[in-house]
Write an enzyme that holds these catalytic residues in place. Structure first.
Site, PDB file in Angstrom:
ATOM      1  N   TYR A  81      -6.550   4.957  -6.416  1.00  0.00           N
ATOM      2  CA  TYR A  81      -6.545   4.935  -4.954  1.00  0.00           C
ATOM      3  C   TYR A  81      -7.918   4.492  -4.486  1.00  0.00           C
ATOM      4  CZ  TYR A  81      -6.046   6.436  -0.120  1.00  0.00           C
ATOM      5  OH  TYR A  81      -6.002   6.475   1.245  1.00  0.00           O
ATOM      6  N   TYR A 119       0.831  -1.219   0.000  1.00  0.00           N
ATOM      7  CA  TYR A 119       0.000   0.000   0.000  1.00  0.00           C
ATOM      8  C   TYR A 119       0.856   1.256   0.000  1.00  0.00           C
ATOM      9  CZ  TYR A 119      -3.969   2.897   1.608  1.00  0.00           C
ATOM     10  OH  TYR A 119      -4.962   3.830   1.739  1.00  0.00           O
TER      11      TYR A 119
END
Ligand SMILES: [Zn+2]
Lengths: 145, 393
Positions: B343, B292
């Site tokens: 995202y 991430y």
């Protein structure tokens, strides 16, 4: 009196039952940190009980506003309307000397492009916002001479 | 007694997503995006949405499972789960929670989802627009410490200082995501490659993070369907088993005003050993990694804490060739990730990890059998998980 480090318009700190003595202390140019009345250890940020011995009876102890830069950042991109004309500014994370390694956040006064040195000794500066309603004081930092 | 473990007890049998939009440009309501992703994941699994009986999400997703179940006509609801915590820290945790519900008999078919329409509901990268703040925020916000970048960069700066990390290490992470996005037509940054000069010349957001070290802000939704491991072969795609999932953080990670004792960390030091123990594997067994990227510095610390290199080795390890599919040492963020695909609070990374096991990624790692996801560095709780092919069981 010198003008505040950051341009006006950022949210002001509002004391709460968790940290009222801290903010009242800053107005009197005293740095008060939470300290357990049983195990005598400092803790910060403010908690409702002592995280070490779970004592609910916490006191506040004045410490000298001196410390060392633990980490830092130079901010360039404004994320608040008040900072649009600010230009770069510096935030430091300061380990307070002689208070069980507690850390506080503040700005490093002076040229925003000055060298930022982890480990350097810094001296606290009380920045009064006397015209605010309610008035408040921030704790800022400059390199110790 | 065998140790309690999720290993092989659940499988991902469907993945789905919406188109990905620039922040504020989604043509549909956030809730409708969630439904669209879930319907797509069910179609991928070859099931009807009425057979879903559980939902798991994270980061205070606004799409209520009871409303989703009603909108999809689900026959019954047996599991409605929210992983606490902000940012993307709950992505792999939600998958673990779904698997735990299946393994324990609480549910049969659980959807993990995340839907975001930041334009409709405020924006993560912007500071607070209120006249005053109290509680712990009062000790940071008045000093201009406002955004997620400000909250996390202080940790990374300390790590960088302690270990002598060079800027080029972060640049390699950003360039790997952009390079992989050029292979991925779904990616928001498809057709917009990133070279060294563009990275170096880009403006600072907050030193030492350039514009390209920071994640996108997007609208869209992603979802995956989980069933019990023993049912995994009954579905159209090659089975992708969950081999391990862990969540949490170290001692007093939640200490306020930047007072976490072990400060310069992505929060995985206590998780990674448990993750590998459950999977009965080590870092050398991982074929491909999705990690991430809220900010590249968090990726770097996450990878160190999961044992792929030591803190002393980062400047040698984080070079572009090492991070590229198909044959880098550790192919990283092969869809383009949060920096360059989309995202979606990181759930897109989990979908991509499944694609690698199915061998359908646009930046496929040959013979990928084991695929890892690291979710949400520097927040608390964080999580990570490992997927494997049938051969890994
Ligand atoms: Zn105590």
């Amino acid at each position: 009196m010198t003008s505040p480090y950051l341009r006006p318009g950022l949210p002001a700190p509002l004391p709460s039952d968790l940290d009222r003595p801290y903010w009242e202390g800053l107005r009197d140019e005293r740095l008060l940190i939470q300290r357990c009345k049983r195990c005598a250890r400092f803790q910060w940020g403010p908690e409702w009980i002592c995280h070490r011995c779970l004592n609910v009876d916490l006191g506040w102890t004045e410490v000298e506003p001196r410390g060392f830069i633990y980490s830092h950042q130079r901010v360039w991109h404004p994320v608040h309307p008040a900072l649009r004309e600010q230009g770069p500014y510096v935030i430091v994370l300061v380990t307070i000397a002689h208070a069980d390694e507690v850390r506080v956040v503040g700005n490093l006064l002076g040229d925003p492009l000055q060298d930022l040195v982890i480990g350097a000794e810094v001296q606290g500066v009380f920045e009064h916002h006397a015209d605010a309603d309610p008035a408040y004081t921030l704790l800022q930092w400059r390199y110790a001479r | 007694m065998t140790p309690r473990s999720l290993r092989g007890r659940a499988a991902i049998v469907g993945i789905g997503e919406t188109d990905y939009y620039k922040r504020g440009q989604a043509p549909h309501a956030e809730f409708k995006l969630a439904l669209e992703a879930i319907v797509n994941a069910c179609a991928d699994a070859g099931i009807h949405p009425r057979d879903i009986d559980g939902f798991a999400s994270y980061s205070n997703d606004r799409s209520d499972p009871s409303r989703i179940a009603a909108a999809l006509g689900c026959k019954e609801l047996r599991f409605a789960n929210m992983q606490w915590g902000g940012g993307g820290g709950g992505g792999s945790a939600a998958i673990g929670n779904a698997a735990a519900a299946i393994m324990s008999g609480m549910a049969e078919c659980v959807v993990v989802f995340r839907a975001l329409a930041q334009g409709q509901h405020g924006r993560y990268g912007q500071g607070t627009a209120v006249p005053d703040v109290d509680g712990h925020a009062a000790h940071t916000v008045p000093y201009g410490l406002l955004s997620p970048a400000h909250m996390f960069v202080m940790k990374y700066r300390r790590f960088m200082h302690e270990h002598g990390v060079r800027q080029e290490a972060l640049r390699a992470i950003a360039m790997a995501s952009y390079a992989h996005a050029q292979e991925n037509p779904r990616a928001v940054m498809h057709g917009r490659p990133l070279d060294e000069k563009t990275y170096d010349d880009s403006r600072w957001i907050v030193e030492p993070w350039h514009l390209y070290d920071c994640c996108l802000e997007n609208d869209g939704a992603a979802a995956m369907v989980l069933v019990a491991g023993e049912r995994a072969r009954d579905f159209p795609h090659p089975a992708c088993y969950l081999l391990a999932a862990v969540a949490g953080s170290q001692y007093r990670a939640g200490a306020p005003v930047h007072n976490t004792p072990d400060y310069a960390t992505a929060s995985f030091k206590t998780l990674a050993p448990r993750l590998y123990a459950m999977a009965r594997m080590g870092p050398a067994d991982i074929d491909v990694l999705q990690s991430y990227e809220n900010f590249t510095g968090g990726v770097l610390m996450s990878i160190v804490e999961h044992g792929f290199c030591s803190a002393a080795e980062v400047n040698d390890f984080f070079v572009l060739d090492n991070l590229l599919a198909p044959d880098g040492q550790l192919p990283l963020n092969t869809s383009g990730g949060n920096l360059a695909e989309c995202y979606m609070h990181g759930l897109g990374l989990n979908l991509e990890a499944v694609r690698q096991i199915r061998r359908t990624s646009t930046a496929q790692v040959p013979r990928a059998e084991v695929s890892m996801v690291i979710s949400g560095p520097m927040v608390t709780p964080v999580s990570s998980c490992i997927f494997g092919s049938e051969a890994t069981l």
